[in-house]
Scaffold this motif. Structure first.
Motif, PDB file in Angstrom:
ATOM      1  N   VAL A 287      42.877   1.543 -47.435  1.00 18.13           N
ATOM      2  CA  VAL A 287      43.481   1.922 -46.207  1.00 18.13           C
ATOM      3  C   VAL A 287      43.464   3.837 -46.421  1.00 18.13           C
ATOM      4  N   LEU A 288      42.898   4.551 -47.613  1.00 22.12           N
ATOM      5  CA  LEU A 288      43.838   6.120 -48.165  1.00 22.12           C
ATOM      6  C   LEU A 288      42.039   5.992 -48.894  1.00 22.12           C
ATOM      7  N   GLU A 289      41.548   6.764 -48.268  1.00 16.50           N
ATOM      8  CA  GLU A 289      40.496   7.184 -48.837  1.00 16.50           C
ATOM      9  C   GLU A 289      40.513   9.005 -48.655  1.00 16.50           C
ATOM     10  N   ILE A 290      40.447   9.713 -49.811  1.00 19.86           N
ATOM     11  CA  ILE A 290      40.697  11.360 -50.844  1.00 19.86           C
ATOM     12  C   ILE A 290      38.930  11.450 -51.283  1.00 19.86           C
ATOM     13  N   SER A 291      38.259  12.243 -50.265  1.00 21.25           N
ATOM     14  CA  SER A 291      37.199  12.449 -50.324  1.00 21.25           C
ATOM     15  C   SER A 291      36.894  14.069 -50.934  1.00 21.25           C
ATOM     16  N   ASP A 292      36.769  14.213 -52.883  1.00 20.66           N
ATOM     17  CA  ASP A 292      36.676  15.753 -52.683  1.00 20.66           C
ATOM     18  C   ASP A 292      37.474  16.788 -52.138  1.00 20.66           C
ATOM     19  N   SER A 337      39.202  22.421 -49.108  1.00 20.95           N
ATOM     20  CA  SER A 337      37.949  21.814 -49.294  1.00 20.95           C
ATOM     21  C   SER A 337      38.498  19.489 -49.095  1.00 20.95           C
ATOM     22  N   GLY A 338      37.168  19.247 -48.491  1.00 24.31           N
ATOM     23  CA  GLY A 338      37.814  17.488 -48.702  1.00 24.31           C
ATOM     24  C   GLY A 338      38.205  17.074 -47.164  1.00 24.31           C
ATOM     25  N   ASP A 339      38.661  15.778 -47.619  1.00 25.14           N
ATOM     26  CA  ASP A 339      38.395  15.029 -46.216  1.00 25.14           C
ATOM     27  C   ASP A 339      39.651  14.155 -46.452  1.00 25.14           C
ATOM     28  N   VAL A 340      40.221  13.905 -46.160  1.00 24.96           N
ATOM     29  CA  VAL A 340      41.090  12.475 -45.420  1.00 24.96           C
ATOM     30  C   VAL A 340      41.767  11.605 -45.017  1.00 24.96           C
ATOM     31  N   LYS A 341      41.290  10.431 -44.969  1.00 22.58           N
ATOM     32  CA  LYS A 341      40.839   9.592 -43.668  1.00 22.58           C
ATOM     33  C   LYS A 341      41.432   8.225 -44.183  1.00 22.58           C
ATOM     34  N   VAL A 342      42.648   7.944 -43.222  1.00 22.38           N
ATOM     35  CA  VAL A 342      43.752   6.606 -43.355  1.00 22.38           C
ATOM     36  C   VAL A 342      42.599   5.603 -41.969  1.00 22.38           C
ATOM     37  N   GLY A 344      40.152   4.649 -41.740  1.00 17.55           N
ATOM     38  CA  GLY A 344      38.333   4.966 -41.846  1.00 17.55           C
ATOM     39  C   GLY A 344      38.128   6.589 -41.369  1.00 17.55           C
ATOM     40  N   LYS A 345      39.744   6.904 -40.556  1.00 16.10           N
ATOM     41  CA  LYS A 345      39.507   7.699 -39.504  1.00 16.10           C
ATOM     42  C   LYS A 345      40.001   9.348 -39.945  1.00 16.10           C
ATOM     43  N   SER A 346      38.686  10.388 -40.635  1.00 17.56           N
ATOM     44  CA  SER A 346      39.368  11.799 -41.016  1.00 17.56           C
ATOM     45  C   SER A 346      40.616  12.174 -40.471  1.00 17.56           C
ATOM     46  N   ILE A 347      41.528  12.770 -40.983  1.00 18.71           N
ATOM     47  CA  ILE A 347      42.639  13.338 -40.377  1.00 18.71           C
ATOM     48  C   ILE A 347      42.311  15.285 -40.564  1.00 18.71           C
ATOM     49  N   LYS A 348      42.870  15.827 -39.785  1.00 18.87           N
ATOM     50  CA  LYS A 348      43.197  16.844 -39.768  1.00 18.87           C
ATOM     51  C   LYS A 348      43.724  17.244 -41.075  1.00 18.87           C
ATOM     52  N   SER A 358      48.563  10.802 -37.589  1.00 22.68           N
ATOM     53  CA  SER A 358      47.720   8.929 -38.323  1.00 22.68           C
ATOM     54  C   SER A 358      47.910   8.419 -39.211  1.00 22.68           C
ATOM     55  N   ASN A 359      50.148   8.034 -38.783  1.00 20.25           N
ATOM     56  CA  ASN A 359      50.748   7.122 -39.943  1.00 20.25           C
ATOM     57  C   ASN A 359      51.167   7.271 -41.179  1.00 20.25           C
TER      58      ASN A 359
END
Length: 548
Positions: A287-292, A337-342, A344-348, A358-359
């Motif tokens: 559900v939550l994916e934190i990348s770099d 920097s990096g990416d936060v996905k909820v 599967g969708k990246s959020i700002k 994004s709940n």
């Protein structure tokens, strides 16, 4: 006997003694009048009883813990004893002399001082000005500032504090400001000091200094009364325990005669066999994916994932970066920097509105300063983050809003007089429930929790644990930062250990159940090498970790 010079602030007979003379001091205290005696105190607000005929006695040279759930009447009792509130019925005596009800000036004259939970320091003034406020030394040519500075330095030195008295109070951490408030109390000749939640707002490293100061005051013959939600502080400090429940006195005993379970049962009116509920099974979907994700101030980026229905604990020492990471995910702390996905969708990044859309929900550490608006009622607090969903052409859909907030507050078992009750009149546990409920008026995919039970009594704590596990059971991915080790061990499906803003270890459920897990976490959090033969958790080669 510890050889110490008498200080001007302690001139009314205060003499420091070694702690091994406490038994002798207690024997002498038996023959002295009570330092403070409250007789049959009653108090109600808006017709609702808060104190119901409560009596209390404090002897010289003793520390008494005043325990009870939030809303039990502890702070009200302290405010009556210090002259801030007028009791509806009952009397207060200080060393045999009756206190004029509702007169803080009379309480000060009789030697009663209070150090409130919300410190009353004047931050734009200096330390010495705070200590001498209302009792300034003056002469024919004006204020004797040099003398006040010298005395303030001596007063602070009594408690082992070596700081410049001319510093502004605003430059001190909360823990030191608290010690200054205690010094100010002794400077007025206080022989009774009341401390309301003295450790709730200070860092862990400052608690030991506070404990040392309180013991010094006790050994000098001062009577202390303090409130806390922490059993280890009660055990470390208290000679006596008084417990209030629903405004009534339910326990008044020497600490040596009661167990921790006795105290908890007295506080909540029932045995608390299972503080932590069973963990629900979690799914495999991420559900939550934190990348770099590189939080500003952290040495390196971090990566991890959280699955549907999983509770991920964030452990670490003070300053490890747990709060910063959670705030970075939600967007209230800058990330570089990096990416936060909820799902599967990246959020700002750096955008709380984008996180909410994004709940993603956040229950912050400071519920009073950041979580709820105390001047608003439950209805307004409960709908604040989702206000747009209850608005049509600039008009609030009041019926829909009230229905949604009512359902959300009922789901967390909120105890209140109704949705129009002000937040500031709720107990700490119920305030925290409102902060949870405000997100439940809409969909939540990711729930970020920062110290979810800080400042919450043991009964409400059990209910919050139930809420967290129930929300996880409904499929929310939960990230929980906590400095309470039992919370990490008992509520987490998996835990990450942080140090210096980076992830230095990961422990699964089986490892969290091992007998030496606390030592393992401490070694990871402090950077110590593991002892030979110790179990080896999954530890990354660098401070960047990609969890399952």
């Amino acid at each position: 006997m510890i050889a110490m010079r008498r200080r001007n602030s302690l001139q009314k007979g205060i003499e420091m003694t070694d702690t091994n003379e406490r038994a002798e001091t207690a024997t002498v205290a038996e023959d002295q009048p009570f330092s403070l005696e409250c007789r049959n105190l009653e108090k109600a607000f808006s017709g609702i009883p808060v104190l119901r005929g409560v009596s209390l006695r404090l002897r010289p040279g003793t520390i008494t813990a005043l325990a009870g759930e939030n809303g039990a009447g502890k702070s009200t009792m302290m405010k009556i004893a210090s002259g801030q509130y007028r009791a509806d019925a009952g009397e207060v005596f200080v060393r045999g002399e009756q206190l004029h009800s509702g007169s803080s000036q009379d309480a000060t004259r009789l030697g009663v001082a209070i150090v409130p939970q919300e410190l009353a320091s004047l931050l734009d003034m200096t330390i010495y000005e705070n200590i001498f406020i209302g009792r300034e030394l003056s002469g024919p040519t004006g204020l004797r500032r040099k003398e006040m500075i010298a005395r303030a330095k001596e007063n602070l030195a009594v408690f082992g504090i070596d700081i410049d008295p001319t510093r502004k109070m605003s430059t001190l951490p909360v823990g030191l400001r608290q010690i200054v408030e205690i010094v100010k109390a002794t400077n007025t000749g206080a022989r009774v000091i009341l401390l309301d939640e003295p450790s709730s707002a200070i860092a862990e490293r400052e608690v030991s200094r506070l404990i040392t100061v309180m013991r010094q005051l006790r050994d000098a013959g001062v009577a202390l009364l303090f409130t806390t939600h922490k059993m280890e502080e009660i055990r470390a400090l208290a000679d006596h325990i008084v417990v209030l429940r629903d405004g009534g006195l339910v326990m008044d005993q020497a600490m040596s005669t009661v167990s921790d379970d006795d105290i908890v049962t007295a506080m909540i009116g029932r045995e608390l066999n299972d503080l932590f509920p069973d963990l629900p099974d979690h799914g495999e979907e991420t559900v939550l994916e934190i990348s770099d994700l590189h939080v500003e101030g952290a040495p390196a980026p971090v990566s991890f994932t959280v699955r549907r229905g999983e509770i991920l604990g964030l452990a670490g020492l003070v300053g490890a970066g747990r709060t910063e990471l959670i705030e970075g995910i939600f967007g209230i702390r800058r990330t570089l920097s990096g990416d936060v996905k909820v799902t599967g969708k990246s959020i700002k990044r750096n955008s709380p509105p984008a996180a909410i859309d994004s709940n993603v929900a956040l229950v912050p550490e400071d519920r009073k300063g950041s979580g709820g608006v105390l001047s608003m009622d439950i209805l307004d607090n409960g709908s604040l983050p989702r206000l747009a969903s209850f608005t049509l052409a600039g008009w609030l859909k009041q019926s829909a809003r009230r229905k949604a907030v009512k359902a959300a507050t009922e789901s967390v078992s909120l105890r209140s007089r109704g949705l129009n009750q002000s937040m500031e009149t709720l107990s700490g546990g119920n305030q925290q429930k409102v902060v949870f409920a405000r997100w439940l008026v809409g969909d939540v995919a990711v729930l970020l929790l920062d110290e979810p039970t800080r400042g919450v009594d043991v009964g409400a704590r059990s209910e919050i644990y139930r809420i967290i596990t129930e929300l996880a059971g409904k499929g929310m991915a939960v990230v929980m930062a906590s400095s309470d080790m039992p919370e990490i061990l008992s509520l987490s499906h998996r835990a990450l250990v942080l140090r210096g803003g980076g992830i230095v270890g990961e422990l699964d459920r089986a490892q969290l159940a091992e007998s030496d897990v606390q030592d393992t976490i401490f070694r990871l959090a402090s950077g110590l090498t593991q002892t030979q033969g110790q179990s080896n958790p999954a530890t990354p080669d660098t401070e960047k970790e990609t969890a399952r």
